[in-house]
Scaffold this motif. Structure first.
Motif, PDB file in Angstrom:
ATOM      1  N   ASN A  74      35.037 -39.327 107.400  1.00  0.00           N
ATOM      2  CA  ASN A  74      34.538 -37.957 107.529  1.00  0.00           C
ATOM      3  C   ASN A  74      35.685 -36.960 107.641  1.00  0.00           C
ATOM      4  O   ASN A  74      35.639 -35.856 107.077  1.00  0.00           O
ATOM      5  CB  ASN A  74      33.617 -37.834 108.748  1.00  0.00           C
ATOM      6  CG  ASN A  74      32.291 -38.541 108.541  1.00  0.00           C
ATOM      7  OD1 ASN A  74      31.853 -38.732 107.408  1.00  0.00           O
ATOM      8  ND2 ASN A  74      31.650 -38.936 109.638  1.00  0.00           N
ATOM      9  N   TYR A  75      36.700 -37.356 108.387  1.00  0.00           N
ATOM     10  CA  TYR A  75      37.871 -36.481 108.548  1.00  0.00           C
ATOM     11  C   TYR A  75      38.542 -36.236 107.200  1.00  0.00           C
ATOM     12  O   TYR A  75      38.820 -35.087 106.821  1.00  0.00           O
ATOM     13  CB  TYR A  75      38.865 -37.107 109.528  1.00  0.00           C
ATOM     14  CG  TYR A  75      40.172 -36.365 109.622  1.00  0.00           C
ATOM     15  CD1 TYR A  75      40.310 -35.228 110.409  1.00  0.00           C
ATOM     16  CD2 TYR A  75      41.291 -36.804 108.901  1.00  0.00           C
ATOM     17  CE1 TYR A  75      41.520 -34.539 110.484  1.00  0.00           C
ATOM     18  CE2 TYR A  75      42.498 -36.123 108.971  1.00  0.00           C
ATOM     19  CZ  TYR A  75      42.610 -34.997 109.763  1.00  0.00           C
ATOM     20  OH  TYR A  75      43.803 -34.321 109.836  1.00  0.00           O
ATOM     21  N   SER A  78      36.583 -34.021 104.864  1.00  0.00           N
ATOM     22  CA  SER A  78      36.734 -32.608 105.185  1.00  0.00           C
ATOM     23  C   SER A  78      38.045 -32.058 104.648  1.00  0.00           C
ATOM     24  O   SER A  78      38.095 -30.952 104.087  1.00  0.00           O
ATOM     25  CB  SER A  78      36.665 -32.418 106.710  1.00  0.00           C
ATOM     26  OG  SER A  78      36.913 -31.080 107.067  1.00  0.00           O
ATOM     27  N   GLN A  81      37.810 -31.893 100.770  1.00  0.00           N
ATOM     28  CA  GLN A  81      36.897 -30.846 100.344  1.00  0.00           C
ATOM     29  C   GLN A  81      37.598 -29.488 100.325  1.00  0.00           C
ATOM     30  O   GLN A  81      37.415 -28.682  99.403  1.00  0.00           O
ATOM     31  CB  GLN A  81      35.673 -30.797 101.261  1.00  0.00           C
ATOM     32  CG  GLN A  81      34.636 -31.869 100.974  1.00  0.00           C
ATOM     33  CD  GLN A  81      33.497 -31.861 101.972  1.00  0.00           C
ATOM     34  OE1 GLN A  81      33.560 -31.223 103.017  1.00  0.00           O
ATOM     35  NE2 GLN A  81      32.424 -32.581 101.645  1.00  0.00           N
ATOM     36  N   ASP A  82      38.403 -29.237 101.359  1.00  0.00           N
ATOM     37  CA  ASP A  82      39.165 -27.985 101.401  1.00  0.00           C
ATOM     38  C   ASP A  82      40.139 -27.904 100.231  1.00  0.00           C
ATOM     39  O   ASP A  82      40.311 -26.838  99.618  1.00  0.00           O
ATOM     40  CB  ASP A  82      39.931 -27.875 102.720  1.00  0.00           C
ATOM     41  CG  ASP A  82      39.019 -27.590 103.906  1.00  0.00           C
ATOM     42  OD1 ASP A  82      37.860 -27.205 103.673  1.00  0.00           O
ATOM     43  OD2 ASP A  82      39.469 -27.769 105.053  1.00  0.00           O
TER      44      ASP A  82
END
Length: 489
Positions: A74-75, A78, A81-82
């Motif tokens: 998940n980290y 994220s 995605q950025d």
């Protein structure tokens, strides 16, 4: 009839057995690739021939719990995605995760649609993670559009220059390299950029949450590989040095210079160096290529190399190359036994020429009785007077600035201690003029002037013509140029 039936079946049995053998050979080869090599990837250009069947189980996570694996994925999702939103990464990017510990960063890329992704690791292997390490990537030149290094990569390597060289080799022109680092000071950032030798341009640097401790911040750096590395000439190098504002800020944090001339300089200056704010105590030096200590006017090994540098200076667990520059032959034999020290048996000077120097006949330190009567005196250029030659010792001088420029680079961490009996008023201007001063990260300088004498209160030394005020000007000129210089004793 039966005999004819047997004859008819014989060719078909042979064909079946042959096909079975071929299938077994293929399966054996496949098993070898998966089990032994840990990947079904056969080349950098075609990572996995069953790319469409990859799933989360392709990266073993037995070493971590399911909850930890989910948290890590998940980290990284994220983070990526950025990067996708900012245009540094796309689903079509051939991507590489360096020194991955769990493979969750690679899986996060696949989850986001970046299916042409692979990782390398020395401890983990699977179809998504090939065996390898950052110092020797198992891929061809110009392979990847995107490369990522978490804090377990570049921060941990013992050879950052080689690590960076491999990234520059395998990253395509116009490709992006993103690194997460625990080092957040400006010095370490500039050291990292110097390692790329202008092959990559800094796009941005920002602080983000750490994966293990969200309350802590790490630095995320985005670099882009340029089509043609920018070459820095001599004039540009000098200008680059003079514009290094981050060095100015470091120098401004140093301990204050002693503005008033001390009545007992041999005590005051020695006490002052104990309060010195060493560079390696203020910044992270991990992204330097080499670590070099140059002792100019070294005298014997115990004078400063053994007694101070080896024992006192904070080295951040780095191994330093040590150079001892000492013209007095009385100290040379000792260095033959020191394999970790390179002796230059010459006098540091402003050019290559024959010089003369005189020997001081008094101890340099109060408790330095074993070398009593030995100390470098004033250096003079060649003279024609025979009387002068008889009273001085003949030595060979060398251009210290030129030697320094040929020995170290901007990518190295360089310390210089200089105790040259007044010659600093020649050497420092020469270092500034040639731009070699920019190669020095930190300097410990003893400035020689007409001091008050220990033996006779109110009497100054006639050996040196410079004043304490002129010494202060010398120190200030160095700090104004961003050199972290300390007053040595």
């Amino acid at each position: 009839m039966a005999l004819n039936a047997v004859k008819t079946k014989l060719p078909s049995n042979i064909l079946v057995r042959l096909l079975s053998f071929v299938v077994l050979v293929f399966l054996a080869r496949f098993a070898y690739v998966i089990i032994i090599k840990g990947t079904a990837c056969d080349s950098a250009g075609d990572f996995c021939f069953f790319r469409g069947t990859l799933k989360s189980d392709d990266v073993p996570s037995s070493a971590i719990s399911a909850a930890t694996a989910a948290r890590l994925r998940n980290y990284y999702s994220s983070v990526f995605q950025d990067l996708i939103a900012e245009g540094f990464l796309s689903p079509d990017s051939k991507s590489l995760c360096l020194e991955t510990l769990t493979g969750q960063d690679v899986l996060a890329l696949v989850d986001l649609g970046v299916t042409n992704a692979v990782g390398i690791s020395k401890k983990l292997s699977s179809p998504l993670v090939r065996y390898g390490h950052g110092l020797s990537q198992p891929f061809d030149d110009n392979t990847f559009d995107f490369e990522f290094s978490g804090v377990s990569g570049l921060d941990w390597t013992v050879e950052p220059a080689k690590f960076v060289s491999e990234i520059s080799r395998t990253l395509k022109h116009g490709g992006f390299f993103v690194v997460h680092s625990m080092s957040k000071d400006q010095y370490s950032l500039n050291s990292l950029l110097d390692l790329f030798n202008s092959s990559c341009r800094l796009i941005r640097s920002r602080e983000i949450d750490d994966v293990d401790s969200p309350s802590l911040l790490i630095r995320e750096i985005v670099l882009r590989k340029e089509k043609e590395p920018v070459k820095i000439g001599k004039k540009e190098a000098v200008r680059k040095c003079s514009l290094s504002s981050y060095k100015d800020k470091i120098a401004s944090k140093a301990e204050p210079l002693i503005k008033e001339e001390p009545l007992k300089p041999w005590l005051t200056l020695k006490r002052n160096i104990k309060n010195a704010k060493y560079l390696s105590s203020m910044v992270d030096i991990s992204f330097k290529n080499r670590y070099v200590y140059v002792d100019v006017g070294a005298r014997n090994y115990g004078s400063s190399i053994g007694s101070w540098f080896k024992k006192v200076y904070p080295k951040q667990n780095k191994t330093f190359e040590v150079y001892a520059i000492e013209a007095d032959s009385a100290f040379h034999d000792e260095y033959k036994l020191k394999k970790n020290v390179k002796l230059l048996p010459y006098a540091a000077w402003i050019r290559n020429e024959t010089l003369f120097f005189q020997i001081n006949r008094e101890p340099r330190r109060k408790n330095d009785m074993e070398t009593a009567g030995r100390g470098m005196g004033r250096i003079q250029a060649v003279q024609s007077s025979s009387d002068f030659v008889e009273s001085y010792n003949k030595i060979q001088g060398f251009d210290f600035a030129s030697w320094l420029k040929n020995t170290v680079s901007y990518r190295d961490f360089v310390l210089v201690k200089m105790d040259v009996e007044g010659t600093e008023f020649h050497l420092i201007p020469r270092l500034i003029e040639t731009g070699a001063i920019c190669l020095i990260d930190e300097m410990f300088l003893e400035c020689h002037y007409n001091r008050w004498q220990r033996c006779c209160p109110g009497v100054r030394s006639s050996k040196y013509q410079k004043t304490y005020g002129e010494c202060l000007e010398l120190f200030n000129s160095l700090r104004e140029r961003g050199v972290l210089v300390h007053q040595w004793w």
